[in-house]
Design an enzyme around this catalytic site. Structure first.
Site, PDB file in Angstrom:
ATOM      1  CD  GLU A  50      -2.919   5.401   6.693  1.00  0.00           C
ATOM      2  OE1 GLU A  50      -2.868   5.484   5.459  1.00  0.00           O
ATOM      3  OE2 GLU A  50      -1.988   4.908   7.374  1.00  0.00           O
TER       4      GLU A  50
ATOM      5  CG  ASN B 168      -1.696   1.250   1.406  1.00  0.00           C
ATOM      6  OD1 ASN B 168      -1.834   2.026   0.459  1.00  0.00           O
ATOM      7  ND2 ASN B 168      -2.234   1.482   2.597  1.00  0.00           N
TER       8      ASN B 168
ATOM      9  N   GLY C 131       2.276   1.908  10.720  1.00  0.00           N
ATOM     10  CA  GLY C 131       3.252   2.995  10.602  1.00  0.00           C
ATOM     11  C   GLY C 131       3.948   3.367  11.904  1.00  0.00           C
TER      12      GLY C 131
ATOM     13  N   GLY D 102       2.624  -1.376   4.281  1.00  0.00           N
ATOM     14  CA  GLY D 102       2.647   0.056   3.992  1.00  0.00           C
ATOM     15  C   GLY D 102       4.068   0.537   3.738  1.00  0.00           C
TER      16      GLY D 102
ATOM     17  CE  LYS E 256       0.348   3.424   4.754  1.00  0.00           C
ATOM     18  NZ  LYS E 256       0.053   3.532   6.168  1.00  0.00           N
TER      19      LYS E 256
ATOM     20  CG  HIS F 144      -5.831   1.625   5.034  1.00  0.00           C
ATOM     21  ND1 HIS F 144      -5.397   2.621   5.891  1.00  0.00           N
ATOM     22  CD2 HIS F 144      -4.800   0.763   4.903  1.00  0.00           C
ATOM     23  CE1 HIS F 144      -4.147   2.369   6.240  1.00  0.00           C
ATOM     24  NE2 HIS F 144      -3.759   1.250   5.654  1.00  0.00           N
TER      25      HIS F 144
ATOM     26  CB  SER G   5       5.023  -2.042  11.945  1.00  0.00           C
ATOM     27  OG  SER G   5       4.589  -0.705  12.142  1.00  0.00           O
TER      28      SER G   5
ATOM     29  CD  GLU H 146      -3.718  -2.834   7.285  1.00  0.00           C
ATOM     30  OE1 GLU H 146      -2.551  -2.960   6.902  1.00  0.00           O
ATOM     31  OE2 GLU H 146      -4.426  -1.872   6.985  1.00  0.00           O
TER      32      GLU H 146
HETATM   33  C1  PEP Z   1      -0.854  -0.055   5.952  1.00  0.00           C
HETATM   34  O1  PEP Z   1      -0.835   1.113   5.584  1.00  0.00           O
HETATM   35  O2  PEP Z   1      -1.784  -0.791   5.629  1.00  0.00           O
HETATM   36  C2  PEP Z   1       0.241  -0.545   6.778  1.00  0.00           C
HETATM   37  C3  PEP Z   1       0.176  -1.754   7.256  1.00  0.00           C
HETATM   38  O3  PEP Z   1       1.296   0.321   6.987  1.00  0.00           O
HETATM   39  P1  PEP Z   1       2.711  -0.039   7.675  1.00  0.00           P
HETATM   40  O4  PEP Z   1       3.183  -1.337   7.060  1.00  0.00           O
HETATM   41  O5  PEP Z   1       3.587   1.105   7.343  1.00  0.00           O
HETATM   42  O6  PEP Z   1       2.449  -0.186   9.125  1.00  0.00           O
END
Ligand code: PEP
Length: 246
Positions: free
Chosen positions: A95, A9, A170, A230, A11, A93, A209, A164
Site C-alpha cells: 500500500e 498490520n 485484502g 492485515g 493499517k 508494504h 488474506s 505478500e
Molecule cells: C497486509 O496488509 O499486509 C495484509 C496481508 O492484509 P490482509 O491480511 O487483509 O490481506
C-alpha cells in the site's frame, strides 16, 4: 531453528479505545509459552499508548521516514519510533509502494534508518496481479529482494522479509501453500547468495488474506516462518487462532 512470527498490520484503523481493547483481548489469550512471537503494527498516534499497555506483544509501526531529523513536515523518524518503545517497522508494504509511490531506493534508506535506530524492519515484497498473471512473479521478487541485498550496509541478521502477493492483500485470495512455498524458497536462495548462514536464519513471513482456516497449511511450509496479517488482525479471536496455528 527459526522462531515463528505473526505480526498484525492494523493499517489506518481503530481509535485509542479500540487500541486498548484489542491489545487487551489479544494479550489475555496469548501466553509466554507460545511457540510463536507476536507483534502488531499500529497507527503512529497510538504507538505510545500501545507500548504503555505493557502487553506481551511487540509493537511496531507501519512505515518510517528515511530521514534522521529536520524539515520534513509530517514525517516520523526511526529514532522517534525507538524512543516511544517501538521494536518493529514495516518497510515497503504494497500500500505504501502503490498508493504513496515508495520505490526501492527510499525503501533501502528507510531500512537502514530503522536498523540504525535499533528497530527491526519487516521488508515487504510481492508481485501485482498483472505481474502474477504474466508469470513474472519470480522476476519481480528477484528485483525487489536484490535491490535490498545490493547494499552491504543492510544487516540481514536484524531483518524480517515478508512475501505478500499484492493480488492477495485484502481480497480474500491467497497464494496456495505450494505457490507461496516456492516463492519463499526462492527468496531464501537469493539471500543465500549473500550469506548461507544468514539465509538459514532469516524469517520470511507470508501475507495476503491469511485467516484461521488457511493459516495452518501455509505455516506448515518449510520456508514460511509465520504471517503478516492485515484484516484478520483487527479481530482478536481470529488473530489469536492464527497465532496458535504458528
Ligand atoms: C497486509 O496488509 O499486509 C495484509 C496481508 O492484509 P490482509 O491480511 O487483509 O490481506
Amino acid at each position: 531453528m527459526r522462531q515463528p512470527l505473526v505480526v498484525g498490520n492494523w493499517k489506518m484503523n481503530g481509535s485509542l479505545k479500540q487500541t486498548s481493547e484489542l491489545l487487551g483481548s489479544i494479550d489475555d489469550n496469548i501466553s509466554d509459552k507460545m511457540a510463536c512471537e507476536v507483534g502488531v503494527c499500529v497507527p503512529f498516534v497510538y504507538l505510545a499508548a500501545a507500548v504503555q499497555a505493557k502487553t506481551k506483544l511487540a509493537i511496531g509501526a507501519q512505515t518510517v521516514s528515511e530521514y534522521e531529523a529536520g524539515a520534513y513536515t509530517g514525517e516520523v523518524s526511526a529514532m522517534m519510533l525507538a524512543d516511544v518503545g517501538c521494536q518493529w517497522v514495516l518497510v515497503g508494504h504494497s500500500e505504501r509502494r502503490v498508493l504513496f509511490g515508495e520505490q526501492d531506493q527510499p525503501l533501502l534508506a528507510k531500512t537502514l534508518a530503522a536498523q540504525q535506530a535499533g528497530l527491526v524492519p519487516i521488508y515487504c515484497v510481492g508481485e501485482s496481479e498483472v505481474q502474477y498473471k504474466a508469470g513474472d512473479t519470480f522476476k519481480v521478487i528477484k528485483q525487489q529482494v536484490n535491490s535490498l541485498l545490493a547494499d552491504s550496509a543492510v544487516d540481514l541478521s536484524r531483518l524480517v522479509l515478508a512475501y505478500e502477493p499484492v493480488w492477495a492483500i485484502g481480497t480474500g485470495l491467497t497464494a496456495t501453500p505450494d505457490e507461496a512455498q516456492k516463492v519463499h524458497a526462492f527468496i531464501r536462495q537469493l539471500v543465500a547468495a549473500s550469506s548461507v548462514s544468514l539465509a538459514a536464519k532469516l524469517r520470511i513471513l507470508y501475507g495476503g488474506s491469511v485467516k484461521a482456516d488457511n493459516a495452518a497449511l501455509l505455516f506448515a511450509q518449510k520456508d514460511i516462518d509465520g504471517g503478516l496479517i492485515g484484516g484478520a488482525s483487527l479481530d482478536a479471536e481470529a488473530f489469536i487462532s492464527i497465532c496458535q496455528r504458528a
